[in-house]
Scaffold this active site. Sequence first.
Site, PDB file in Angstrom:
ATOM      1  N   LYS A  35     -56.881  -2.340  16.763  1.00  0.00           N
ATOM      2  CA  LYS A  35     -55.423  -2.217  16.778  1.00  0.00           C
ATOM      3  C   LYS A  35     -54.842  -2.963  15.573  1.00  0.00           C
ATOM      4  O   LYS A  35     -55.540  -3.742  14.925  1.00  0.00           O
ATOM      5  CB  LYS A  35     -54.865  -2.765  18.087  1.00  0.00           C
ATOM      6  CG  LYS A  35     -55.134  -4.260  18.312  1.00  0.00           C
ATOM      7  CD  LYS A  35     -54.777  -4.670  19.730  1.00  0.00           C
ATOM      8  CE  LYS A  35     -55.074  -6.140  19.959  1.00  0.00           C
ATOM      9  NZ  LYS A  35     -54.891  -6.503  21.379  1.00  0.00           N
ATOM     10  N   ARG A 130     -48.658  -9.350  32.130  1.00  0.00           N
ATOM     11  CA  ARG A 130     -48.063  -8.468  31.127  1.00  0.00           C
ATOM     12  C   ARG A 130     -48.140  -7.041  31.672  1.00  0.00           C
ATOM     13  O   ARG A 130     -47.149  -6.500  32.120  1.00  0.00           O
ATOM     14  CB  ARG A 130     -48.800  -8.565  29.786  1.00  0.00           C
ATOM     15  CG  ARG A 130     -48.640  -9.911  29.096  1.00  0.00           C
ATOM     16  CD  ARG A 130     -49.149  -9.883  27.671  1.00  0.00           C
ATOM     17  NE  ARG A 130     -50.430  -9.193  27.541  1.00  0.00           N
ATOM     18  CZ  ARG A 130     -51.198  -9.222  26.449  1.00  0.00           C
ATOM     19  NH1 ARG A 130     -50.797  -9.904  25.384  1.00  0.00           N
ATOM     20  NH2 ARG A 130     -52.321  -8.573  26.403  1.00  0.00           N
ATOM     21  N   TYR A 262     -38.157 -24.791  -3.593  1.00  0.00           N
ATOM     22  CA  TYR A 262     -36.876 -24.672  -2.886  1.00  0.00           C
ATOM     23  C   TYR A 262     -36.690 -25.844  -1.926  1.00  0.00           C
ATOM     24  O   TYR A 262     -37.633 -26.248  -1.234  1.00  0.00           O
ATOM     25  CB  TYR A 262     -36.846 -23.381  -2.075  1.00  0.00           C
ATOM     26  CG  TYR A 262     -36.626 -22.144  -2.919  1.00  0.00           C
ATOM     27  CD1 TYR A 262     -35.442 -21.974  -3.637  1.00  0.00           C
ATOM     28  CD2 TYR A 262     -37.594 -21.155  -2.975  1.00  0.00           C
ATOM     29  CE1 TYR A 262     -35.245 -20.825  -4.398  1.00  0.00           C
ATOM     30  CE2 TYR A 262     -37.395 -20.006  -3.731  1.00  0.00           C
ATOM     31  CZ  TYR A 262     -36.218 -19.854  -4.444  1.00  0.00           C
ATOM     32  OH  TYR A 262     -36.012 -18.727  -5.184  1.00  0.00           O
ATOM     33  N   MET A 310     -41.238 -16.711  -1.870  1.00  0.00           N
ATOM     34  CA  MET A 310     -41.573 -15.311  -1.598  1.00  0.00           C
ATOM     35  C   MET A 310     -42.819 -14.868  -2.359  1.00  0.00           C
ATOM     36  O   MET A 310     -43.689 -14.187  -1.808  1.00  0.00           O
ATOM     37  CB  MET A 310     -40.380 -14.403  -1.948  1.00  0.00           C
ATOM     38  CG  MET A 310     -40.631 -12.946  -1.604  1.00  0.00           C
ATOM     39  SD  MET A 310     -39.304 -11.853  -2.090  1.00  0.00           S
ATOM     40  CE  MET A 310     -38.041 -12.220  -0.895  1.00  0.00           C
TER      41      MET A 310
HETATM   42  C1  LIG Z   1     -56.209  -7.087  21.677  1.00  0.00           C
HETATM   43  C2  LIG Z   1     -56.903  -6.908  22.958  1.00  0.00           C
HETATM   44  C3  LIG Z   1     -58.238  -7.307  23.093  1.00  0.00           C
HETATM   45  C4  LIG Z   1     -58.984  -8.015  21.993  1.00  0.00           C
HETATM   46  O1  LIG Z   1     -58.633  -9.378  22.005  1.00  0.00           O
HETATM   47  P1  LIG Z   1     -59.366 -10.428  21.052  1.00  0.00           P
HETATM   48  O2  LIG Z   1     -58.819 -11.727  21.483  1.00  0.00           O
HETATM   49  O3  LIG Z   1     -58.937 -10.081  19.652  1.00  0.00           O
HETATM   50  O4  LIG Z   1     -60.814 -10.244  21.251  1.00  0.00           O
HETATM   51  C5  LIG Z   1     -58.871  -7.052  24.283  1.00  0.00           C
HETATM   52  N1  LIG Z   1     -58.219  -6.441  25.309  1.00  0.00           N
HETATM   53  C6  LIG Z   1     -56.938  -6.051  25.211  1.00  0.00           C
HETATM   54  C7  LIG Z   1     -56.273  -5.405  26.363  1.00  0.00           C
HETATM   55  C8  LIG Z   1     -56.226  -6.277  24.041  1.00  0.00           C
HETATM   56  O5  LIG Z   1     -54.955  -5.895  23.948  1.00  0.00           O
END
Ligand SMILES: *Cc1c(COP(=O)(O)O)cnc(C)c1O
Length: 377
Positions: A35, A130, A262, A310
């Site tokens: 992802k 969640r 800055y 930046m």
């Molecule tokens: C992102 C995610 C993972 C992977 O998590 P890591 O900590 O990067 O290994 C596993 N399961 C779900 C549902 C996720 O959203």
Amino acid sequence: MPRPIQALIHPDALHHNLQVLRRHAPDARLWAVVKANAYGHGIEHVFSALAGADGIALLDLEEARRVRALGWRGPVLLLEGVFEQRDLEACSRLDLWHSVHCEAQIDMLAAHKTHVPQRVFLKINSGMNRLGFAPHQARAAWTRLNALPQVGEISLMTHFSDADGPLGIAAQAQAFQTATSDLPGERCVSNSAAVLRRALHARQSQHELPASDWVRTGIALYGGAPDFGQPDAVDADLQATMSLRAQVIATQQLQTGDTVGYGSCFTAPQPMRIGIVACGYADGYPRSCGTGTPVLVDGRHSRTIGRVSMDMLAVDLTELPNSGQGAEVTLWGYASSGALLPIDAVARAGGTIGYELMCALAARVPVVADAALPQAR
Ligand SMILES: *Cc1c(COP(=O)(O)O)cnc(C)c1O
């Protein structure tokens, strides 16, 4: 000449980390989580190195399309499932497996027209709060799914909130077990932290971890430590998969009392020499990594000075008289000398985690997709 900054992706390190995780979870099939554009690395850049995984897990249909376009024929899992009815058409077309975490997603399945039943991962909320069905709703959700002709095999999934923290996973593992003990189907529970937890604290965790037919590893594939920074990625024999390097484009000689950048946040306590580096927050280097964040200059340890702006930041060259304009600055990962600056050390200095740094790598940074690991490591 392009601006002297590059992100180097190390396929050999990705491949190595995949093998390490396979050793740590020998009985499970492994989802490579890609992802967020493979945690900022670029799906296309990690694809070959991760092609030995059993499946590819991600969030966006657009990313799923890219994975299929690369020629991946194996399983693809949408970790958050579908967001609207017509996403299911894409699941049918691209043969995507998807998580089902709420009643609305079951409604969509019930209305989906298909001749080919879809494989789903029923998500149980075991305490993260969640996504997912509460443990006491798990059975009803499974029964409803199981009655749908649109649904084929049903797997069971949950996600740990504290696999690398002091709270641990025992309570969530218990909740998941209780909710699912009499339901058939493959189990998919562990993230990177849970896999590393089992690897590094085998005796402590072997009883608490539910059997997992699938593990979902993200950050550890990319050589980073999970959220709490424990256990350390290096302890687990993981290698950095991304190096961010830039160059010193100017130097300044400071007198006592001179300030830098800055807001004049840094004041020289004695005469100093600093280098100005072609990297700033618009490249993805966090602005919170002001004075004191570790960097490598020509492979030697130094630190940032003053605020990150930046397009530039300043580093201390006082102890590095041989490094000047053109010197290599490693913001994280491997220097060309082979010295390593763990991304987690940089993240910690900036009050964040390695995940965020990787994911925030800016589109303007040129990427070297096939960078060899330095020899002398
Ligand atoms: C992102 C995610 C993972 C992977 O998590 P890591 O900590 O990067 O290994 C596993 N399961 C779900 C549902 C996720 O959203």
